[in-house]
Design a protein around this motif. Sequence first.
Motif, PDB file in Angstrom:
ATOM      1  N   UNK A  12       0.577  -1.075   0.045  1.00  0.00           N
ATOM      2  CA  UNK A  12       0.203  -0.242   0.047  1.00  0.00           C
ATOM      3  C   UNK A  12       0.149   1.216   0.328  1.00  0.00           C
ATOM      4  N   UNK A  13       1.700   1.284   0.636  1.00  0.00           N
ATOM      5  CA  UNK A  13       2.704   2.305   0.510  1.00  0.00           C
ATOM      6  C   UNK A  13       3.848   2.772  -0.655  1.00  0.00           C
ATOM      7  N   UNK A  14       3.665   1.634  -1.227  1.00  0.00           N
ATOM      8  CA  UNK A  14       4.551   1.361  -2.035  1.00  0.00           C
ATOM      9  C   UNK A  14       2.992   2.363  -3.355  1.00  0.00           C
ATOM     10  N   UNK A  15       2.226   1.335  -3.303  1.00  0.00           N
ATOM     11  CA  UNK A  15       1.211   2.569  -4.695  1.00  0.00           C
ATOM     12  C   UNK A  15       0.525   3.822  -4.693  1.00  0.00           C
ATOM     13  N   UNK A  16       0.296   4.083  -2.660  1.00  0.00           N
ATOM     14  CA  UNK A  16       0.110   5.480  -2.913  1.00  0.00           C
ATOM     15  C   UNK A  16       1.574   6.160  -2.662  1.00  0.00           C
ATOM     16  N   UNK A  17       2.457   6.159  -3.135  1.00  0.00           N
ATOM     17  CA  UNK A  17       3.859   7.310  -2.771  1.00  0.00           C
ATOM     18  C   UNK A  17       3.661   6.919  -4.221  1.00  0.00           C
ATOM     19  N   UNK A  18       4.069   5.822  -4.972  1.00  0.00           N
ATOM     20  CA  UNK A  18       4.077   5.942  -6.637  1.00  0.00           C
ATOM     21  C   UNK A  18       2.879   7.169  -7.615  1.00  0.00           C
ATOM     22  N   UNK A  19       2.177   6.431  -6.617  1.00  0.00           N
ATOM     23  CA  UNK A  19       0.322   7.198  -7.359  1.00  0.00           C
ATOM     24  C   UNK A  19       0.914   9.036  -7.159  1.00  0.00           C
ATOM     25  N   UNK A  20       1.150   9.661  -5.628  1.00  0.00           N
ATOM     26  CA  UNK A  20       0.735  10.466  -5.604  1.00  0.00           C
ATOM     27  C   UNK A  20       2.877  11.021  -6.272  1.00  0.00           C
ATOM     28  N   UNK A  21       3.578  10.675  -6.702  1.00  0.00           N
ATOM     29  CA  UNK A  21       4.039  10.898  -7.684  1.00  0.00           C
ATOM     30  C   UNK A  21       4.406  11.299  -9.203  1.00  0.00           C
ATOM     31  N   UNK A  22       3.122  10.396  -9.791  1.00  0.00           N
ATOM     32  CA  UNK A  22       2.431  10.380 -10.855  1.00  0.00           C
ATOM     33  C   UNK A  22       2.865   9.363 -11.253  1.00  0.00           C
ATOM     34  N   UNK A  23       3.524   8.186 -11.042  1.00  0.00           N
ATOM     35  CA  UNK A  23       3.680   6.943 -11.401  1.00  0.00           C
ATOM     36  C   UNK A  23       2.736   5.290 -11.077  1.00  0.00           C
ATOM     37  N   UNK A  24       2.805   5.205 -12.497  1.00  0.00           N
ATOM     38  CA  UNK A  24       2.287   3.886 -12.826  1.00  0.00           C
ATOM     39  C   UNK A  24       3.356   2.759 -11.718  1.00  0.00           C
ATOM     40  N   UNK A  25       2.563   1.388 -10.962  1.00  0.00           N
ATOM     41  CA  UNK A  25       2.545   0.715 -10.461  1.00  0.00           C
ATOM     42  C   UNK A  25       2.948  -0.567 -10.849  1.00  0.00           C
ATOM     43  N   UNK A  26       4.335  -1.423 -11.092  1.00  0.00           N
ATOM     44  CA  UNK A  26       3.825  -2.874 -11.877  1.00  0.00           C
ATOM     45  C   UNK A  26       4.323  -3.426 -10.150  1.00  0.00           C
ATOM     46  N   UNK A  27       3.603  -4.650 -10.626  1.00  0.00           N
ATOM     47  CA  UNK A  27       4.057  -6.013  -9.150  1.00  0.00           C
ATOM     48  C   UNK A  27       3.822  -6.810 -10.239  1.00  0.00           C
ATOM     49  N   UNK A  28       5.163  -7.575  -9.921  1.00  0.00           N
ATOM     50  CA  UNK A  28       6.150  -8.668 -10.152  1.00  0.00           C
ATOM     51  C   UNK A  28       5.070 -10.057  -8.875  1.00  0.00           C
ATOM     52  N   UNK A  29       4.315 -10.762  -9.326  1.00  0.00           N
ATOM     53  CA  UNK A  29       3.337 -11.725  -9.029  1.00  0.00           C
ATOM     54  C   UNK A  29       2.968 -12.884  -9.595  1.00  0.00           C
ATOM     55  N   UNK A  30       3.721 -13.840  -8.391  1.00  0.00           N
ATOM     56  CA  UNK A  30       2.329 -15.491  -8.831  1.00  0.00           C
ATOM     57  C   UNK A  30       1.742 -15.959  -8.288  1.00  0.00           C
ATOM     58  N   UNK A  31       2.786 -16.088  -6.470  1.00  0.00           N
ATOM     59  CA  UNK A  31       1.503 -16.303  -5.736  1.00  0.00           C
ATOM     60  C   UNK A  31       0.074 -16.220  -5.332  1.00  0.00           C
TER      61      UNK A  31
END
Length: 429
Positions: free
Chosen positions: A233-252
């Motif tokens: 949540x901290x990564x997404x909220x901070x990135x979005x505040x700075x105008x950046x999208x977030x891509x998440x590597x995820x398998x499980x």
Amino acid sequence: MKKIILAAMISALFVQPAAAQERAERTYIHAGRLLADPASGRVDTGKTIVVEGGKVAEIRDGYVGEGRVIDLRDAFVLPGLIDSHVHLTFESGPTSQLDAVTKSTTDQAFDGVVFARRTVEAGFTTVVDLGSDPEAINALRDAIATGKVVGPRILAAGGVAAHGGHGDVHGYRQEIIDLFRSPTLCSGADDCARAVRLAVQQGADIIKTASTGGVMSNTAAGLGQQMSDAELVAIVETAHRLGRKVAAHAHGTDGVNAALRAGVDSVEHGTYLDAESIRLFKAKNIYLVPTLLAGDTVSRQAENADWMPDAVRAKARIVGPLMIDALRRAHEGGVRIAFGTDSAVSKHGENAREFALMTKAGLTPLDTIRAATVWGATHIGLERDVGSIAVGKAADIVAVRGDPLKDVTQLEAMVFVMKGGAVVRGAGD
């Protein structure tokens, strides 16, 4: 009368040559078959695409134009392709583990020059690099943007991942790990917010995180969730505040769903997604980037590559065969799909092999092309500039001989590539 004649002479000397110069600067592409609208699948015939200043200036009926004319009357023309998951500054192989600690940032950037050219010559005119040395990939991105180097348009990610997780350094002596560990690794929500800010400060266009373990990490840490919900949540909220999208590597499954709940913009791989994952994907309009070529590549390597570490081999044997089924379930469930290969795991320049693998998951050839054009452009926020051949958009134009709507493997053999109005492949080269 003399004044009129003089004015006409001046016009002949200055105005007409200027018009002639304007015509000379234009490029006229004669398209036999044109994927005019990837969203609907409409194919037009007998069109001329007028290119000027790196953009599409007009699309005319028939074959018209003078000066620089490119004859693609016997070809199928479509927009430049988008790969939303690559790593341009390296390529997996027998020396990968050694390369990571012997190649300088400059070495990686020069490797990237080679791999970038292979990528754009394969028809991929825009890519998202989701994990390279920041200094190397940012320099490569900027060199391509200023015309110093031939390659695709690059959105470069800054990596933010957990200490000890996928994205950290594994398989070396501790002093080597300490030396090469990225400053954008984090532990705890506040520290992860700091890491995002640092990645943006370093020049990241997008943030890449890893909510789960990874196949290519040289550690037997599994493929389940490795970052806490609060960290994500901290990564997404901070990135979005700075105008950046977030891509998440995820398998499980746990890590896929945690990333989706946190509001990432895309999930990369998604191997163990379930019904709840599909519900979250749709509810939040999040994209899946399936990277089937990576799964196919590592599953083959697990059987014949003696250089593959045992910890990696064990995961590769499990994950590779599952990825097509994951995409099938996601597609049937109505999840948005963007094309991505994870090239570097597979060889750069072979990106188009992903299309055929996607059809095995039940996508039509047109759907796979949409994933690499209009859907991909929307996913990365560049739909006004790329993704279709339309007036005002970048002149990213590719062509193949056969009909990719009937045989998508035709996209593995480009005969013409133009990126931003510059011919990269074909037209006499």
